[in-house]
Design a protein around this motif. Structure first.
Motif, PDB file in Angstrom:
ATOM      1  N   UNK A  51       0.819  -1.210   0.000  1.00  0.00           N
ATOM      2  CA  UNK A  51       0.000   0.000   0.000  1.00  0.00           C
ATOM      3  C   UNK A  51       0.857   1.265   0.000  1.00  0.00           C
ATOM      4  N   UNK A  52       2.148   1.103  -0.160  1.00  0.00           N
ATOM      5  CA  UNK A  52       3.040   2.262  -0.079  1.00  0.00           C
ATOM      6  C   UNK A  52       3.350   2.882  -1.429  1.00  0.00           C
ATOM      7  N   UNK A  53       3.112   2.138  -2.525  1.00  0.00           N
ATOM      8  CA  UNK A  53       3.431   2.630  -3.854  1.00  0.00           C
ATOM      9  C   UNK A  53       2.206   2.546  -4.755  1.00  0.00           C
ATOM     10  N   UNK A  54       2.019   3.533  -5.632  1.00  0.00           N
ATOM     11  CA  UNK A  54       0.866   3.498  -6.550  1.00  0.00           C
ATOM     12  C   UNK A  54       0.856   2.270  -7.451  1.00  0.00           C
ATOM     13  N   UNK A  55       2.048   1.783  -7.844  1.00  0.00           N
ATOM     14  CA  UNK A  55       2.103   0.632  -8.743  1.00  0.00           C
ATOM     15  C   UNK A  55       1.493  -0.604  -8.102  1.00  0.00           C
ATOM     16  N   UNK A  56       1.605  -0.725  -6.790  1.00  0.00           N
ATOM     17  CA  UNK A  56       1.020  -1.868  -6.098  1.00  0.00           C
ATOM     18  C   UNK A  56      -0.492  -1.716  -5.938  1.00  0.00           C
ATOM     19  N   UNK A  57      -0.939  -0.493  -5.755  1.00  0.00           N
ATOM     20  CA  UNK A  57      -2.381  -0.260  -5.560  1.00  0.00           C
ATOM     21  C   UNK A  57      -3.153  -0.272  -6.863  1.00  0.00           C
ATOM     22  N   UNK A  58      -2.452  -0.145  -7.991  1.00  0.00           N
ATOM     23  CA  UNK A  58      -3.121  -0.054  -9.282  1.00  0.00           C
ATOM     24  C   UNK A  58      -2.874  -1.270 -10.160  1.00  0.00           C
ATOM     25  N   UNK A  59      -2.270  -2.304  -9.610  1.00  0.00           N
ATOM     26  CA  UNK A  59      -2.012  -3.538 -10.356  1.00  0.00           C
ATOM     27  C   UNK A  59      -2.820  -4.667  -9.746  1.00  0.00           C
ATOM     28  N   UNK A  60      -3.539  -5.390 -10.578  1.00  0.00           N
ATOM     29  CA  UNK A  60      -4.495  -6.389 -10.092  1.00  0.00           C
ATOM     30  C   UNK A  60      -3.811  -7.493  -9.291  1.00  0.00           C
ATOM     31  N   UNK A  61      -2.681  -8.007  -9.776  1.00  0.00           N
ATOM     32  CA  UNK A  61      -2.061  -9.132  -9.072  1.00  0.00           C
ATOM     33  C   UNK A  61      -1.528  -8.725  -7.702  1.00  0.00           C
ATOM     34  N   UNK A  62      -1.141  -7.473  -7.543  1.00  0.00           N
ATOM     35  CA  UNK A  62      -0.696  -7.016  -6.229  1.00  0.00           C
ATOM     36  C   UNK A  62      -1.887  -6.787  -5.290  1.00  0.00           C
ATOM     37  N   UNK A  63      -3.015  -6.389  -5.859  1.00  0.00           N
ATOM     38  CA  UNK A  63      -4.231  -6.258  -5.043  1.00  0.00           C
ATOM     39  C   UNK A  63      -4.667  -7.627  -4.535  1.00  0.00           C
ATOM     40  N   UNK A  64      -4.613  -8.623  -5.403  1.00  0.00           N
ATOM     41  CA  UNK A  64      -4.963  -9.985  -4.991  1.00  0.00           C
ATOM     42  C   UNK A  64      -3.959 -10.527  -3.979  1.00  0.00           C
ATOM     43  N   UNK A  65      -2.692 -10.213  -4.180  1.00  0.00           N
ATOM     44  CA  UNK A  65      -1.679 -10.646  -3.215  1.00  0.00           C
ATOM     45  C   UNK A  65      -1.923 -10.000  -1.855  1.00  0.00           C
ATOM     46  N   UNK A  66      -2.330  -8.749  -1.842  1.00  0.00           N
ATOM     47  CA  UNK A  66      -2.646  -8.074  -0.581  1.00  0.00           C
ATOM     48  C   UNK A  66      -3.794  -8.795   0.131  1.00  0.00           C
ATOM     49  N   UNK A  67      -4.824  -9.178  -0.615  1.00  0.00           N
ATOM     50  CA  UNK A  67      -5.959  -9.877  -0.018  1.00  0.00           C
ATOM     51  C   UNK A  67      -5.538 -11.242   0.528  1.00  0.00           C
ATOM     52  N   UNK A  68      -4.712 -11.958  -0.224  1.00  0.00           N
ATOM     53  CA  UNK A  68      -4.214 -13.255   0.234  1.00  0.00           C
ATOM     54  C   UNK A  68      -3.362 -13.102   1.485  1.00  0.00           C
ATOM     55  N   UNK A  69      -2.497 -12.123   1.479  1.00  0.00           N
ATOM     56  CA  UNK A  69      -1.612 -11.905   2.625  1.00  0.00           C
ATOM     57  C   UNK A  69      -2.385 -11.440   3.849  1.00  0.00           C
ATOM     58  N   UNK A  70      -3.419 -10.630   3.641  1.00  0.00           N
ATOM     59  CA  UNK A  70      -4.249 -10.172   4.750  1.00  0.00           C
ATOM     60  C   UNK A  70      -4.931 -11.356   5.432  1.00  0.00           C
ATOM     61  N   UNK A  71      -5.470 -12.275   4.633  1.00  0.00           N
ATOM     62  CA  UNK A  71      -6.110 -13.462   5.195  1.00  0.00           C
ATOM     63  C   UNK A  71      -5.105 -14.335   5.943  1.00  0.00           C
ATOM     64  N   UNK A  72      -3.912 -14.513   5.377  1.00  0.00           N
ATOM     65  CA  UNK A  72      -2.883 -15.313   6.044  1.00  0.00           C
ATOM     66  C   UNK A  72      -2.458 -14.674   7.359  1.00  0.00           C
ATOM     67  N   UNK A  73      -2.319 -13.357   7.374  1.00  0.00           N
ATOM     68  CA  UNK A  73      -1.912 -12.660   8.593  1.00  0.00           C
ATOM     69  C   UNK A  73      -2.962 -12.806   9.685  1.00  0.00           C
ATOM     70  N   UNK A  74      -4.224 -12.660   9.308  1.00  0.00           N
ATOM     71  CA  UNK A  74      -5.301 -12.828  10.282  1.00  0.00           C
ATOM     72  C   UNK A  74      -5.354 -14.261  10.798  1.00  0.00           C
ATOM     73  N   UNK A  75      -5.065 -15.229   9.934  1.00  0.00           N
ATOM     74  CA  UNK A  75      -5.061 -16.627  10.363  1.00  0.00           C
ATOM     75  C   UNK A  75      -3.931 -16.909  11.345  1.00  0.00           C
ATOM     76  N   UNK A  76      -2.769 -16.317  11.113  1.00  0.00           N
ATOM     77  CA  UNK A  76      -1.653 -16.512  12.040  1.00  0.00           C
ATOM     78  C   UNK A  76      -2.016 -15.965  13.420  1.00  0.00           C
TER      79      UNK A  76
END
Length: 328
Positions: A49-74
């Motif tokens: 969420x620190x760079x525009x390229x990550x917020x405007x690219x679909x695969x990074x948005x999906x990676x953020x969602x995957x990582x968010x779920x993994x973090x909450x699970x941990x």
């Protein structure tokens, strides 16, 4: 006789001390490791969420969602582990809320993997239409659908759970540890949970395999970028491994339920090993693999992990600053 009783008492106290010490050490080790992985995951979430390229690219948005779920699970898994290790008996409502929170995020990872596989499939097989199909808006809609599907499953589980006549119980206090199996009061709820898990993982597995086959067929085309195909193929294989690791976590609760019936130092250590292998490791691999594998994420992640010091990106920034001073 008194000497024999005293000896037996000493042995019992010694075993209890060893078990308590083992539980304390295992809880400290798992908590420490969880804190380390949570720090890495949270840093990567911040990075995405620190760079525009990550917020405007679909695969990074999906990676953020995957990582968010993994973090909450941990975080939730460590909380449940400490509760079980300390043998804290919760009430049925509190345990039910915790179990439902775990169920919500546990379905997000495999469902997000499906969307990530389809994104790679479109990128390789339909490169000219990729920008029109895989947009930020469509990716946001897909993420919302993933969360809605998971919440719908939890809602059905809550309805099946409420069928149990709690009013007839003398007390809402549980007489066993808080676990998913202990909240399956109705055989229909257990059958639904097993059927849903089978449907979920079979569907995700079929989607990943289908995407992989499509990418391999596209690789035979002379007009296809071979490097892009090879990278997409490796990514899909990585998603298949992630799915297998997510599936392995479904056997954690039955094993925990079996181990909780016994009291010994060895079994408490087995409990710790099972928890680390089935809960912690599968959830931290996403950050480690994607953070180190992706050439765009890696320098920014290292820059943030090192507190903006001693990273390649920091060295580049310092070098540019020095050059600017020399020019002026």
């Amino acid at each position: 006789m008194s000497y024999s009783n005293q000896s037996q008492t000493n042995i019992t106290v010694g075993l209890q001390y060893q078990v308590s010490l083992g539980l304390l050490l295992s809880s400290m080790l798992t908590t420490l490791s969880c804190c380390v992985f949570l720090f890495i995951n949270v840093t990567l979430l911040f990075t995405l969420r620190s760079k525009p390229v990550f917020c405007e690219t679909s695969r990074y948005i999906l990676l953020f969602n995957l990582l968010l779920a993994d973090t909450m699970q941990i975080a939730e898994g460590q909380l449940m582990y400490i509760i079980a290790a300390c043998r804290i008996m919760l009430s049925y409502p509190v345990c039910g809320v915790l179990i439902m929170l775990v169920n919500v995020v546990s379905d997000i990872s495999p469902l997000t993997l499906v969307v990530m596989c389809l994104e790679r499939f479109v990128a390789v097989c339909y490169p000219l239409r990729h920008a029109a199909i895989i947009t930020v808006r469509n990716t946001g809609v897909a993420v919302c659908v993933v969360w809605a599907f998971s919440l719908l499953n939890v809602f059905i589980q809550v309805l099946l759970m409420l069928k149990f006549p709690f009013a007839e119980l003398e007390s809402l206090q549980m007489d066993d540890f808080c676990g998913k199996d202990n909240m399956m009061f109705d055989p229909v709820a257990a059958d639904y949970d097993n059927a849903y898990n089978c449907f979920l993982f079979v569907s995700v597995g079929v989607a990943i395999v289908f995407s992989y086959i499509g990418v391999m067929i596209a690789a035979r085309s002379a007009s296809t970028d071979k490097a892009s195909v090879r990278k997409a193929r490796n990514t899909l294989l990585l998603h298949l491994v992630q799915l297998g690791l997510s599936l392995s976590s479904t056997v954690y609760n039955p094993l925990l339920f079996f181990i909780s019936k016994y009291d010994s130092v060895i079994l408490s250590r087995i409990h710790t090993v099972i928890y680390v292998c089935f809960i912690i490791l599968p959830r931290c691999l996403s950050a480690l693999i994607y953070g180190l594998r992706d050439q765009t994420i890696r320098p920014v992640l290292m820059y943030n992990l090192c507190c903006q010091r001693f990273s390649p990106l920091h060295s580049v920034i310092q070098t540019k600053a020095k050059i600017g001073k020399l020019v002026t």
